[in-house]
Scaffold this active site. Structure first.
Site, mmCIF file in Angstrom:
data_model
loop_
_atom_site.group_PDB
_atom_site.id
_atom_site.type_symbol
_atom_site.label_atom_id
_atom_site.label_comp_id
_atom_site.label_asym_id
_atom_site.label_seq_id
_atom_site.Cartn_x
_atom_site.Cartn_y
_atom_site.Cartn_z
ATOM 1 C CB SER A 82 11.178 -10.694 -7.501
ATOM 2 O OG SER A 82 12.188 -10.179 -8.320
ATOM 3 N N GLY A 83 13.676 -12.694 -7.511
ATOM 4 C CA GLY A 83 14.962 -13.199 -7.043
ATOM 5 C C GLY A 83 15.946 -12.160 -6.550
ATOM 6 C CB CYS B 151 -0.891 0.009 1.247
ATOM 7 S SG CYS B 151 -1.842 -1.514 1.488
#
Length: 600
Positions: free
Chosen positions: A368-369, A2
């Site tokens: 994600s990496g 948010c």
């Protein structure tokens, strides 16, 4: 995920107009709904991206009249179901199923130490309605941003720097210390500085208390220790691999908590491929995966689809190849720069911006990496650190500077106009002080600690947050699970730097994913057109550096600017960045967020 905003005013009611302006500027971070809460001199604003408890019960700011507490929260607490049950056992009653309410009631139970119970990414503000005290908190690895400023008789805070500027009253002059960091420390500006003199950022793992009279105090509640652990002193290489794999598996599974589907960004490299493999192990069949590629430029390939395809086929993912032609990328640059809370020179930004735009059409959450290179020593500058004496921070600085810094102090002072030159070697002194701080056993450990707690936060992690949130997409980064980071910090550096970097992670990965993506050459998120400036990209940079705003600021030595423009691809920085793009990007960012705000 948010956007939060707030004001703590002294001797007057809170400025709801300012809160509304900050919230309006963050609608992309929270496109699903918004809300406000105010009492006397305190007001909170919120923009919501609904991920957990999609009902109206999860709306924010969240006020609990029985507890006398109000919270504005950004992030995700992955262990919130367990904490909720623990708090129910202590007699607390819940009106929602959100992680936000767990933070609220956790604060009543544990006070400021609630942060020690939270596993996840977060930035939040809690106010005690009766006392008027406000607590600001940021997660251990700084995954969620939190900026603040002081304006006449109030302190304001927000999830983005431009939100504070939008509310007005901010000193938008350039911070000379930040400018020197930006131009030498590979565009990384460590907290509390930002490029603007009047805006500060709360450091990771930090609490800020704001008393009703405006008094501020800060406390660092978490610091990773990069030393060897006695209980792991006799571990074999295989035991390290198993422990790291188990910890990463837990981190990946934790980040599945959501009331919406969770996808995965798949570059085709080791890190994202391993996450996909572990998600498959966790039963995520038909997982949505996403890869992006660009047109080649300057003889450099712009995609790595051949590697991501291997993983997509192996695990039968619902794979999406996103191909971006050069014509589409140029217009997207303006949007990417508009999404930057601070100037970020990495070419990846526009890639993440466009990737997030496409991914957000399919899912609201992705893993994600990011972070693996910093946590497990994947960069080329770590092995040479082993040759620096462990008890000599200056030798470690010399080795690190040679690989990472964009310019030395002399070249930096030549690049900037005389009014912006400083006697002190700002970035060099900062790194030296960081290296001298206790809690890191070797020169390599010092570099890893610096990159984990500073560079990672203000480059890759910020990039992921800003570019995903520009499209209402939540990015989760399992390699930055704090328990995994703590474990990796105690791992002998030689195991991490082995096999050309990330050795222990590569060997652990062999137990999960195909070897083709482990033994491949190290890749990056290539955006060739921003490295090899030509045509409209070069025109964009030239116009920015010759604009009225740039001339008025007078940041750069005109002779040096002309020299770079005459040979725009004449040389690259040690990290293979284009120094002309670095200057142009700063002016483009200032034109959008400072000059543009003044006219809006």
């Amino acid at each position: 995920m948010c956007g939060i905003a707030g004001e703590v005013a002294r001797g007057r009611s809170a400025d709801l107009g300012a809160i509304a302006k900050m919230a309006d500027s963050m609608v992309p971070r929270g496109p699903d709904s918004g809300g406000f809460w105010a009492q006397d001199g305190i007001a909170f604003g919120h923009r919501r991206l609904a991920i957990i408890d999609l009902s109206s019960h999860g709306q924010q700011p969240m006020h609990d009249p029985d507890l006398g507490l109000t919270v504005a929260f950004n992030g995700c607490i992955y262990n919130y179901p367990q904490l909720r049950q623990e708090l129910i056992g202590k007699g607390y009653r819940f009106f929602s199923h959100s992680d936000t309410e767990v933070v609220l009631k956790g604060y009543r139970e544990w006070g400021e130490r609630v942060v020690e119970h939270l596993f996840g990414m977060f930035a939040f503000a809690i106010t005690e309605v009766d006392s008027g005290r406000v607590l600001l908190a940021r997660d251990r690895l700084g995954i969620k941003p939190l900026y603040w400023t002081e304006v006449s008789d109030a302190i304001r805070f927000a999830s983005s720097l431009p939100a504070l500027v939008a509310a007005g009253g901010v000193d938008t002059e350039i911070d000379p210390v930040a400018l020197h960091h930006y131009l030498s420390f590979h565009s990384v500006v460590p907290p509390p500085h930002t490029i603007l003199r009047g805006v500060h950022k709360l450091p990771p793992g930090t609490l800020m208390r704001i008393e009703p009279d405006g008094t501020r105090t800060q406390h660092t509640y978490w610091e990773p220790i990069f030393e060897r652990s006695a209980e792991r002193a006799d571990w074999s290489e295989n035991e390290w691999e198993e422990a790291i794999l188990a910890s990463l598996r837990t981190a990946v599974e934790r980040r599945l908590v959501a009331d919406v589907p969770v996808g995965c960004l798949l570059s085709g490299g080791l890190d994202s491929s391993l996450i996909v493999g572990l998600l498959a192990e966790a039963g995520q069949h038909g997982l949505a995966t996403f890869s992006i590629g660009f047109e080649a430029a300057g003889g450099e390939e712009g995609d790595e689809f051949k590697y991501s395809d291997v993983i997509a086929r192996h695990y039968g993912t619902d794979h999406h190849q996103i191909r971006i032609d050069t014509a589409r990328m140029l217009p997207a640059l303006s949007g990417a720069i508009g999404a930057m809370s601070e100037p970020m020179v990495s070419h990846d930004c526009v890639a993440f911006y466009l990737l997030s735009q496409e991914v957000s059409k399919h899912v609201k959450v992705v893993q994600s990496g990011q972070g693996a290179d910093e946590i497990f020593a994947g960069y080329h500058w770590y092995p040479p650190m082993a040759h620096a004496a462990d008890d000599d921070p200056r030798a470690a600085l010399a080795s690190y500077r040679q690989a990472f810094f964009d310019r030395d102090h002399t070249a930096l002072n030549t690049m900037v106009a005389p009014a912006w030159r400083l006697d002190a070697d700002i970035a060099g002194d900062y790194v030296l002080e960081h290296f001298a701080h206790p809690g890191a056993a070797t020169a390599t450990d010092r570099a890893l600690r610096l990159d984990t707690t500073v560079m990672l936060v203000d480059d890759p992690v910020k990039r992921v947050d800003n570019m995903t949130m520009a499209w209402g997409l939540e990015g989760r980064v399992p390699f930055l699970d704090h328990e995994l980071v703590e474990l990796a910090a105690t791992c002998p550096p030689s195991l991490k730097t082995a096999h050309d970097g990330k050795g222990v992670l590569k060997e652990a990965a062999r137990k999960v994913i195909p070897h083709e993506v482990i033994d491949r050459p190290k890749g990056y998120f290539p955006v060739p057109a921003l490295k090899h400036l030509a045509g409209p990209y070069l025109d964009l940079v030239r116009d920015a550096l010759h604009s009225d705003g740039a001339r008025a600021r007078g940041l750069f030595n005109p002779t040096e600017v002309d020299r770079l423009l005459a040979e725009p691809n004449g040389y690259l920085t040690p990290l293979r960045g284009n120094p002309l793009w670095q200057l142009g990007l700063l002016e483009l960012w200032l034109a959008h967020h400072v000059d543009g705000a003044a006219t809006r």
